[in-house]
Scaffold this motif. Sequence first.
Motif, PDB file in Angstrom:
ATOM      1  N   UNK A 120       0.839  -1.208   0.000  1.00 35.44           N
ATOM      2  CA  UNK A 120       0.000   0.000   0.000  1.00 35.44           C
ATOM      3  C   UNK A 120       0.870   1.253   0.000  1.00 35.44           C
ATOM      4  N   UNK A 121       0.350   2.323  -0.551  1.00 30.98           N
ATOM      5  CA  UNK A 121       1.132   3.567  -0.651  1.00 30.98           C
ATOM      6  C   UNK A 121       1.469   4.147   0.719  1.00 30.98           C
ATOM      7  N   UNK A 122       0.682   3.812   1.743  1.00 32.63           N
ATOM      8  CA  UNK A 122       0.962   4.326   3.081  1.00 32.63           C
ATOM      9  C   UNK A 122       1.813   3.371   3.916  1.00 32.63           C
ATOM     10  N   UNK A 123       2.318   2.307   3.296  1.00 33.32           N
ATOM     11  CA  UNK A 123       3.185   1.366   3.995  1.00 33.32           C
ATOM     12  C   UNK A 123       4.627   1.862   3.964  1.00 33.32           C
TER      13      UNK A 123
ATOM     14  N   UNK B  70       7.031   0.117   3.526  1.00 35.45           N
ATOM     15  CA  UNK B  70       7.731  -0.706   2.546  1.00 35.45           C
ATOM     16  C   UNK B  70       7.492  -0.241   1.111  1.00 35.45           C
ATOM     17  N   UNK B  71       6.637   0.768   0.941  1.00 36.75           N
ATOM     18  CA  UNK B  71       6.281   1.197  -0.406  1.00 36.75           C
ATOM     19  C   UNK B  71       7.431   1.925  -1.118  1.00 36.75           C
TER      20      UNK B  71
ATOM     21  N   UNK C  78      15.014  -0.101   5.775  1.00 40.74           N
ATOM     22  CA  UNK C  78      13.959  -1.041   6.152  1.00 40.74           C
ATOM     23  C   UNK C  78      14.487  -2.209   6.972  1.00 40.74           C
ATOM     24  N   UNK C  79      15.797  -2.211   7.197  1.00 38.18           N
ATOM     25  CA  UNK C  79      16.436  -3.329   7.874  1.00 38.18           C
ATOM     26  C   UNK C  79      17.232  -4.151   6.884  1.00 38.18           C
TER      27      UNK C  79
ATOM     28  N   UNK D 107       0.937  -4.837   4.860  1.00 40.37           N
ATOM     29  CA  UNK D 107       2.083  -4.808   5.756  1.00 40.37           C
ATOM     30  C   UNK D 107       2.514  -3.357   5.904  1.00 40.37           C
ATOM     31  N   UNK D 108       2.528  -2.848   7.142  1.00 42.98           N
ATOM     32  CA  UNK D 108       2.805  -1.424   7.358  1.00 42.98           C
ATOM     33  C   UNK D 108       4.072  -1.242   8.189  1.00 42.98           C
TER      34      UNK D 108
END
Length: 411
Positions: free
Chosen positions: A359-362, A364-365, A381-382, A410-411
Amino acid sequence: EEIRKLFKLHDKNGDGIIANEQFILLMAEIGFSPADCQEILGQVMGKCGDNIHYDDLLTWLFPPDIGDPASTAAPSEVGEGSWSTSRRSSTPGSEYGLEADGDSLNVANDLAANDLHERHDLLQCYGMILECMPALLFNIGGLLAGSAQDVACFMTVARATLTLDADELLWQDIYRYRWPTFCECLCHKEHKGAEEWRQLYKQTLKGCIECTLEVFDREKKLGFAMAAMPARIKYDAYQNAYVARYLSASHVLPEMIPVREEHRLRFCPISARPRLQPESMHLSTMSQIAMQAVPASSDYPYRVLEGTCGLEEGQGVELQWKMQFESPFGWWYGRLEALRRHPEDLKTSSATIIFTHFPTNSRWFRLEVQFGDSQMRPCALGGFTGGLRPVSEEEANCWKPFVPKEPLAVF
C-alpha cells in the motif's frame, strides 16, 4: 523387438518376470518420471502380484482388438531359448507371448483399445523420422504423448535414440526439454559434448546434480512476495519435484517445488552474469555445513552487483537485498521512481524505488538506496542492500505471475 531386448536385459534368470522395483528402475533409466512409472505399474501388473510379467507388459502396450481372430495369431519367433516374441503357450518357458484370455480382453476394454491402437499406429509412423531427424522425433513425441502408455509406445520406436552416438545438440535438447533452468545453468558454466550431456541427464535424474538457482515466491510466503531468492536445487525423481535448499545464514527447511512450477525457477539474470560470475558455484551436492559456511563476498550470490548503466526512471528494476549480514543477496522487484547521479563520485548513484505490491501508506512502499560500487550498505527497512539492475520486458513478464492481486497489508 526393442521391448524384448530391454526386458531380457533385466530378467536375470530368464523366466519372463522382473520385480516391480527393478521395473521402476528400468523405466527411470530411459527417462520416465516416478508418476509415469506408478501409472504403468498399476496398469501392467496382472497375475504376478509384486512382479511384472512380460506377457502383461505386451498386453498393456498392444491390447488385441476384441473379436479380431488375428489378435491371437502367433508371430514368428525371434531370439534364442525361451526368449521369443511368440504368444504364450501353456508350456512353462515360452514366457514372452500374449494369449487372448479373459484377463487380457478386460485389459483391452479398460484401456479403450481402439483409441490406443490409433495413437500407437501414429507413433509407429515416426520410425522413419528416427533415422533421419532424431531431434525432431523427440519434439514430436513430447507433444504427442499424453500419458504414460503413449510414452511407452513411443519408446518402442524411439528408444534406439537413447543408444545413438547422438550429436551435441540432440542430447542438449533432450536435457533442456526436461530441465530447462538446469540446462541454462549448465550451458553457462562451460561447453559440453554429447557424451557429457548424456551423463548429466543420468546424474540429474539420480539427484546428483545440484545447481545454484533463484526461486520466485519462496515458500509462497508474503515476506518473500516479488522476490527471487538463491537456493541450491536438485531434482528428486521419486517426488517428480525440485528440492530447494535456501542459502541462508540460518537453517531453513527445504522446499519441494513441483515440476509444474518450473516457472518459479531461474538462473542468474543474463545481464548480471558477467559481473556476478555465477559459474563459480559447483554442481555437486553441498552439505548443510558447507551451505552455512561464510563464503567469500566475491562469490555469487554474495557478491555486490556493480554499475549504474541502463537505468531509466519509470522502468522495472531488481534490487539486491538481504536481511542477515552473512546471507546471500536475493532480488526484490520494484519500479525506479527517481535516479540521481553523483557528480563527485561517478561510480555511484542514488535511487528511489517504489514497491507497488505494498500500500502507498506502507513504510515498505518507497525506499532510498545508494548503489553502483562494490559496497554493501545498511537498509532503512532493515538488512542490507547491494546493487540495482534494470529489468528487460521479457524479465518483467516473468514477474507478472507473482504480483499479488491486492496490495499486501504490511505497514
